[in-house]
Enzyme design. Structure first.
Site, PDB file in Angstrom:
ATOM      1  N   GLU A  93       5.031  -3.876  12.013  1.00 22.16           N
ATOM      2  CA  GLU A  93       4.279  -2.572  11.879  1.00 22.16           C
ATOM      3  C   GLU A  93       3.096  -3.271  11.035  1.00 22.16           C
ATOM      4  OE1 GLU A  93       4.463   0.498  12.560  1.00 22.16           O
ATOM      5  OE2 GLU A  93       6.570   0.846  13.039  1.00 22.16           O
ATOM      6  N   ASN A 145       1.021  -1.266  -0.004  1.00 26.44           N
ATOM      7  CA  ASN A 145      -0.084  -0.045  -0.102  1.00 26.44           C
ATOM      8  C   ASN A 145       0.729   1.308   0.042  1.00 26.44           C
ATOM      9  OD1 ASN A 145       0.749  -0.591   2.776  1.00 26.44           O
ATOM     10  ND2 ASN A 145      -1.235   0.178   3.586  1.00 26.44           N
ATOM     11  N   CYS A 201      -3.141   1.510   6.554  1.00 26.06           N
ATOM     12  CA  CYS A 201      -3.091   1.088   7.907  1.00 26.06           C
ATOM     13  C   CYS A 201      -3.908   2.028   9.038  1.00 26.06           C
ATOM     14  CB  CYS A 201      -1.824   0.649   8.399  1.00 26.06           C
ATOM     15  SG  CYS A 201      -0.423   1.878   8.080  1.00 26.06           S
TER      16      CYS A 201
HETATM   17  P1  NAP Z   1       0.355  -8.881   3.816  1.00 25.73           P
HETATM   18  O1  NAP Z   1      -0.259  -9.767   2.810  1.00 25.73           O
HETATM   19  O2  NAP Z   1       0.688  -9.396   5.025  1.00 25.73           O
HETATM   20  O3  NAP Z   1       1.857  -8.885   2.738  1.00 25.73           O
HETATM   21  C1  NAP Z   1       2.800  -7.948   3.196  1.00 25.73           C
HETATM   22  C2  NAP Z   1       4.231  -8.551   2.923  1.00 25.73           C
HETATM   23  O4  NAP Z   1       4.308  -9.874   3.582  1.00 25.73           O
HETATM   24  C3  NAP Z   1       4.212  -8.796   1.305  1.00 25.73           C
HETATM   25  O5  NAP Z   1       5.513  -8.468   0.824  1.00 25.73           O
HETATM   26  C4  NAP Z   1       3.828 -10.397   1.228  1.00 25.73           C
HETATM   27  O6  NAP Z   1       4.539 -10.912   0.183  1.00 25.73           O
HETATM   28  C5  NAP Z   1       4.614 -10.827   2.268  1.00 25.73           C
HETATM   29  N1  NAP Z   1       4.480 -12.331   3.036  1.00 25.73           N
HETATM   30  C6  NAP Z   1       3.247 -12.563   2.836  1.00 25.73           C
HETATM   31  N2  NAP Z   1       3.114 -13.978   3.422  1.00 25.73           N
HETATM   32  C7  NAP Z   1       4.463 -14.219   3.940  1.00 25.73           C
HETATM   33  C8  NAP Z   1       5.213 -15.179   4.648  1.00 25.73           C
HETATM   34  N3  NAP Z   1       4.424 -16.595   4.843  1.00 25.73           N
HETATM   35  N4  NAP Z   1       6.278 -15.134   4.809  1.00 25.73           N
HETATM   36  C9  NAP Z   1       6.953 -13.948   4.653  1.00 25.73           C
HETATM   37  N5  NAP Z   1       6.376 -12.762   3.692  1.00 25.73           N
HETATM   38  C10 NAP Z   1       5.174 -12.971   3.473  1.00 25.73           C
HETATM   39  O7  NAP Z   1      -0.081  -7.349   3.887  1.00 25.73           O
HETATM   40  P2  NAP Z   1      -0.489  -6.455   2.611  1.00 25.73           P
HETATM   41  O8  NAP Z   1      -1.866  -6.818   1.975  1.00 25.73           O
HETATM   42  O9  NAP Z   1       0.540  -6.377   1.458  1.00 25.73           O
HETATM   43  O10 NAP Z   1      -0.521  -5.051   3.326  1.00 25.73           O
HETATM   44  C11 NAP Z   1      -1.784  -4.688   4.069  1.00 25.73           C
HETATM   45  C12 NAP Z   1      -1.565  -4.945   5.637  1.00 25.73           C
HETATM   46  O11 NAP Z   1      -0.522  -4.219   6.026  1.00 25.73           O
HETATM   47  C13 NAP Z   1      -2.629  -4.386   6.320  1.00 25.73           C
HETATM   48  O12 NAP Z   1      -3.049  -4.894   7.487  1.00 25.73           O
HETATM   49  C14 NAP Z   1      -2.168  -3.030   6.746  1.00 25.73           C
HETATM   50  O13 NAP Z   1      -2.764  -2.237   7.820  1.00 25.73           O
HETATM   51  C15 NAP Z   1      -0.675  -3.447   7.075  1.00 25.73           C
HETATM   52  N6  NAP Z   1       0.109  -2.071   6.974  1.00 25.73           N
HETATM   53  C16 NAP Z   1       0.628  -1.720   8.125  1.00 25.73           C
HETATM   54  C17 NAP Z   1       1.405  -0.565   8.136  1.00 25.73           C
HETATM   55  C18 NAP Z   1       2.118   0.016   9.536  1.00 25.73           C
HETATM   56  O14 NAP Z   1       2.920   0.680   9.375  1.00 25.73           O
HETATM   57  N7  NAP Z   1       1.647  -0.554  10.624  1.00 25.73           N
HETATM   58  C19 NAP Z   1       1.478   0.234   6.909  1.00 25.73           C
HETATM   59  C20 NAP Z   1       1.083  -0.289   5.836  1.00 25.73           C
HETATM   60  C21 NAP Z   1       0.370  -1.420   5.771  1.00 25.73           C
HETATM   61  P3  NAP Z   1       3.461 -11.259  -1.246  1.00 25.73           P
HETATM   62  O15 NAP Z   1       3.127  -9.817  -1.541  1.00 25.73           O
HETATM   63  O16 NAP Z   1       4.683 -11.807  -2.368  1.00 25.73           O
HETATM   64  O17 NAP Z   1       2.289 -12.077  -0.696  1.00 25.73           O
END
Ligand code: NAP
Length: 475
Positions: free
Chosen positions: A250, A154, A284
């Site tokens: 995060e 995002n 987020c």
């Molecule tokens: P996500 O599905 O958890 O993916 C995040 C990253 O993790 C991607 O690079 C993904 O790779 C990787 N990943 C997925 N499964 C994994 C595994 N088993 N082992 C290692 N890496 C893995 O999250 P998203 O949909 O991209 O992002 C949305 C989420 O991020 C929301 O919950 C949002 O609130 C949160 N967020 C938090 C912050 C903060 O600063 N607190 C900021 C932004 C977003 P792939 O893409 O290859 O699956």
């Protein structure tokens, strides 16, 4: 959307590598192919770690690290338009929001350069105990070691910057795995770091299957810290699997905001409408749950809806668009199903809840049951709920009624109410008379409860990425 397809290789050990396999990057808006990237697997991940290990054998002095970070900031400022267009094309983020992200990444690098110049330990007072008499002691901040970084879709540029810029400031080499939907912005940043003079191996970027690359980062003892931004489910599992590493998380939120009757309702309505729907709610800290003191409930709704209905839904490549697509159709369908679930349990849709072409219109829901998903889970879509409250105690309890705790907000002209809310809201940050979506990149940013266990912002991340080493001198 007019974009030119980009082809990018992986960066390992200072070389741009093809692997023989490619991953397409598609526009979430119209499905057009906007680029392709070389696909990595576990073997490439191990090679990247070898390169990072070799790089760290020849540390870069702080003044050079700072100069590289400053040069990246300058290059990024020069190429901000290209950066914004890349973000918009691969993430479907409206250009105006993508431009803000590109500008923020410049400031993230600038502040990381400042931190590289300030990295210092402390003096330890020794003769305050009898055991210490005749000794001098100080701490040094030493790089923790190789950093494994995993970033979400995002904020594909600035959240990558929040990992790789402080790591370089701290003197750590990085192996980065960006989100598979949005690898182009990360590789663009890697190109700028290389152009800025980063020696080989200090930054390695791998795109490919999350579990395969993630497994290597978890299992290889050379990775001392994993910095992860993404969903709670993935983040906490990574931490469980790597008990001997530092794993900084995060994660998500179900962002609440309280609007007291004494607040400036016009200001609150304008700020909250902009921040509930920017990037279709895929931040987020997107405003998700609005609690309004009963006496101002109807006047607030009237103001709020007029702002929401004025938002322009459409092509993220148009300069005027406020709300674009969700990252995938499956996500749009999930969000629609949460809206239907709330409706079937008595909630009322005040606006939106329907598609505009393929895009979900900004949606405001009233009277949602407290245990409906829209009320307590992270929606991550262009949807917010709005509910009345009678006392501040009740509002704070409602706001805290979630497993998340990243940021929250309160609008009030009463200092006592503001300070009470700041004290009692169980969140990493509380914004007063500002949307809880606000973030400037020098802030300590991070959550409590299920939202994470760390703070980002270069000054805070650099602490996590260094160890404190004690040196005692017998005089
Ligand atoms: P996500 O599905 O958890 O993916 C995040 C990253 O993790 C991607 O690079 C993904 O790779 C990787 N990943 C997925 N499964 C994994 C595994 N088993 N082992 C290692 N890496 C893995 O999250 P998203 O949909 O991209 O992002 C949305 C989420 O991020 C929301 O919950 C949002 O609130 C949160 N967020 C938090 C912050 C903060 O600063 N607190 C900021 C932004 C977003 P792939 O893409 O290859 O699956």
């Amino acid at each position: 959307m007019a974009t030119t397809a980009t082809e990018r290789k992986l960066l390992i050990g200072g070389e741009w590598i093809e692997t023989g396999e490619w991953m397409d990057v598609q526009s979430p808006y119209d499905g057009a192919t906007v680029g392709r990237v070389a696909k990595a697997g576990a073997t490439d991940a191990r090679r990247a770690l070898d390169a990072a290990e070799a790089a760290m054998r020849e540390p870069i002095p702080a003044h050079e690290r700072a100069a590289i970070l400053d040069r990246v900031a300058a290059l990024l400022a020069e190429r901000a338009d290209e950066a914004a267009r890349t973000i918009s094309a691969e993430a479907g983020k409206p250009l105006k929001a993508a431009r803000v992200e590109a500008a923020r990444a410049v400031s993230t690098y600038t502040m990381a350069a400042v931190e590289a110049r300030k990295l210092v330990g402390t003096a330890v007072p020794m003769d305050v105990s009898q055991a210490g008499v005749g000794k001098l002691a100080l701490t040094l901040r030493t790089p923790i070691g190789i950093v494994g970084a995993i970033s979400p879709f995002n904020f594909p540029l600035n959240l990558v910057a929040h990992k790789i810029a402080p790591a370089l400031a701290a003197g750590c080499a990085v192996v980065l795995k960006p989100a598979s939907q949005t690898p182009l912005s990360a590789l663009f940043l890697a190109e700028l770091e290389t152009e800025a003079g980063l020696p080989p191996g200090w930054l390695n970027v791998l795109c490919g299957p999350a579990s395969e690359i993630g497994d290597v980062l978890v299992e290889d003892d050379r990775v001392k810290l994993i910095t992860f931004t993404g969903s709670s489910s993935v983040g906490w599992k990574l931490r469980e699997r790597a008990p001997r590493k530092r794993v900084n998380l995060e994660l998500g939120n179900a962002t609440p905001v309280i609007v007291a009757a004494d607040a400036d309702l016009d200001d609150a309505a304008a700020r909250l409408a902009a921040n509930a729907f920017s990037f279709a709610g895929q931040s987020c800290i997107s405003v998700q749950r609005i609690y309004v003191e009963r006496g101002s409930y109807d006047p607030f709704i009237e103001r709020f809806l007029s702002h929401v209905e004025a938002l322009r839904v459409g092509d993220p490549g148009d300069e005027d668009t406020d709300v674009g697509p969700l990252i995938a159709q499956s996500e749009r369908d999930r969000v629609l199903s949460w809206i239907e679930d709330a409706k079937s349990r008595g909630a009322q849709v005040l606006t939106g809840g329907v598609l505009d072409g393929e895009l979900l219109r900004p949606t405001v829901i009233a009277e949602a049951p407290l245990d409906a998903k829209v009320s307590c889970e992270e929606i991550f879509g262009p949807v917010c709920t709005i509910s009345p409250y009678d006392t501040l105690s009740e509002a704070i309890k409602l706001a805290n009624g979630t497993r998340y705790g990243l940021q929250a907000g309160v609008f009030t002209s009463n200092v006592k109410s503001a300070l009470r809310a700041a004290g009692e809201l169980e969140f990493g940050g509380v914004m007063v008379n500002e949307a809880p979506t606000f973030r400037a990149d020098q802030m300590p940013y991070g959550g409590v409860k299920d939202s994470g266990n760390t703070r980002e912002g270069p000054a805070y991340a650099i602490r996590e990425m260094t160890e404190e080493r004690l040196v005692v001198l017998q005089l």
